[in-house]
Design a protein around this motif. Structure first.
Motif, PDB file in Angstrom:
ATOM      1  N   VAL A  89      40.193  49.488  50.995  1.00 36.18           N
ATOM      2  CA  VAL A  89      40.597  48.081  50.930  1.00 36.18           C
ATOM      3  C   VAL A  89      41.289  47.668  52.221  1.00 36.18           C
ATOM      4  O   VAL A  89      40.994  46.610  52.798  1.00 36.18           O
ATOM      5  N   ASP A  90      42.194  48.499  52.692  1.00 34.50           N
ATOM      6  CA  ASP A  90      42.920  48.176  53.933  1.00 34.50           C
ATOM      7  C   ASP A  90      41.960  48.052  55.113  1.00 34.50           C
ATOM      8  O   ASP A  90      42.113  47.161  55.964  1.00 34.50           O
ATOM      9  N   ASN A  91      40.971  48.939  55.185  1.00 38.34           N
ATOM     10  CA  ASN A  91      39.997  48.893  56.281  1.00 38.34           C
ATOM     11  C   ASN A  91      39.166  47.617  56.225  1.00 38.34           C
ATOM     12  O   ASN A  91      38.909  46.974  57.246  1.00 38.34           O
ATOM     13  N   ILE A  92      38.733  47.268  55.024  1.00 41.28           N
ATOM     14  CA  ILE A  92      37.899  46.062  54.862  1.00 41.28           C
ATOM     15  C   ILE A  92      38.691  44.812  55.228  1.00 41.28           C
ATOM     16  O   ILE A  92      38.229  43.968  56.010  1.00 41.28           O
ATOM     17  N   ILE A  93      39.887  44.691  54.661  1.00 40.94           N
ATOM     18  CA  ILE A  93      40.709  43.513  54.932  1.00 40.94           C
ATOM     19  C   ILE A  93      41.057  43.433  56.419  1.00 40.94           C
ATOM     20  O   ILE A  93      41.060  42.353  57.021  1.00 40.94           O
ATOM     21  N   GLY A  94      41.296  44.594  57.041  1.00 46.35           N
ATOM     22  CA  GLY A  94      41.641  44.621  58.449  1.00 46.35           C
ATOM     23  C   GLY A  94      40.504  44.168  59.348  1.00 46.35           C
ATOM     24  O   GLY A  94      40.739  43.757  60.487  1.00 46.35           O
ATOM     25  N   GLN A  95      39.262  44.254  58.857  1.00 45.99           N
ATOM     26  CA  GLN A  95      38.111  43.834  59.649  1.00 45.99           C
ATOM     27  C   GLN A  95      37.508  42.516  59.160  1.00 45.99           C
ATOM     28  O   GLN A  95      36.415  42.137  59.581  1.00 45.99           O
TER      29      GLN A  95
END
Length: 278
Positions: free
Chosen positions: A228-234
């Motif tokens: 989730v953090d990776n997706i939101i960060g991109q």
């Protein structure tokens, strides 16, 4: 300098009515019949509800009668027109029956939306042959069969027809743990563009809507905190999408007014995710 009118002035009422009529001409679906395969799911359900809100009579189709009937009832309770007709996307005979039942009941079909989809969330080396085939069959073969069954009907009508397939940003971009899903959606994208070219002169439009990240049944298992953090960060908009945010794009691509010159198009609704990755 243009004259200024108060909000209650008759001229303002005329302006509002003209604007409303114009938007209805562009995006209104009154009197049209939409078949939404996979409408009992989260994303397909939101699209089905949106098409009904725009005036279409919606045929909710899928294998689960309880969920399908519930979706149709929700649309009816909101003031829309909907009915559930069971169909198996992996059975040509079942899809032919769906098409024929719709024509018999409503006298017409104007648009088809292919939303049925499943995912596999295991590492690549752990994907079983059965799991791989299940994803490819549901996402690709099911879409192919529905297109092949409905396209000749649309081509034989003076009004033509419109088909919207649901793809994914993963059709273009590598993403871990969704190998079969990504492969199937890449193939659906290619199929859509080929069909758009094949049927363009016969009045049938094919487009593909590629959502970004919308939490749904098929992807919840892989949405751990790190992912989730990776997706939101991109994602420039820094959030997941809401299912209702697919409706406007769907109506645009399906509508005869606003979408009349759109075929073979890929429309991303992804919060800017692809802008960061391409």
């Amino acid at each position: 300098m243009p004259r200024q009118f108060s909000p209650g002035h008759p001229a303002k009422k005329i302006e509002r009515r003209m604007a409303s009529d114009y938007l209805t001409k562009l995006f209104g679906l009154e009197g049209q019949v939409a078949v939404v395969v996979g409408a009992s799911g989260v994303l397909g359900g939101a699209i089905a509800e949106g098409l009904a809100s725009a005036g279409a009579t919606v045929v909710v189709s899928g294998l689960n009668p309880d969920r399908g009937e519930n979706r149709a009832q929700l649309i009816q309770e909101a003031g829309g027109k909907a009915t559930f007709i069971s169909a198996d996307t992996l059975s040509r005979d079942s899809l032919v029956q769906l098409r024929d039942q719709c024509i018999e009941k409503f006298g017409r079909i104007d648009m088809l939306v292919n939303c049925a989809g499943v995912n596999s969330s295991v590492p690549y080396e752990e994907i079983s042959d059965e799991d791989w085939q299940r994803v490819i069959d549901t996402n690709l073969t099911g879409t192919h069969l529905a297109c092949q069954v409905f396209a000749p009907y649309f081509a034989g009508r003076e009004e033509g027809g419109s088909v919207l397939n649901i793809g994914s940003v993963t059709a273009h971009l590598p993403l871990s743990r969704v190998f079969a899903y990504s492969a199937s959606k890449a193939a659906v994208l290619n199929l859509t563009k080929n069909l758009a070219r094949e049927y363009a002169t016969q009045g049938v439009r094919f487009n593909i809507l590629c959502p970004g990240f919308f939490p749904a049944e098929q992807n919840r298992k892989i949405l751990d905190k790190e992912r989730v953090d990776n997706i939101i960060g991109q994602t420039p908009l820094a959030r997941f999408g809401e299912p209702e945010e697919l409706v406007g794009a769907s109506i645009l691509l399906l509508s005869r007014g606003a979408g009349s010159f759109i075929t073979g198009a890929t429309l991303y609704v992804d919060g800017g995710f692809t802008a960061m990755r391409f």
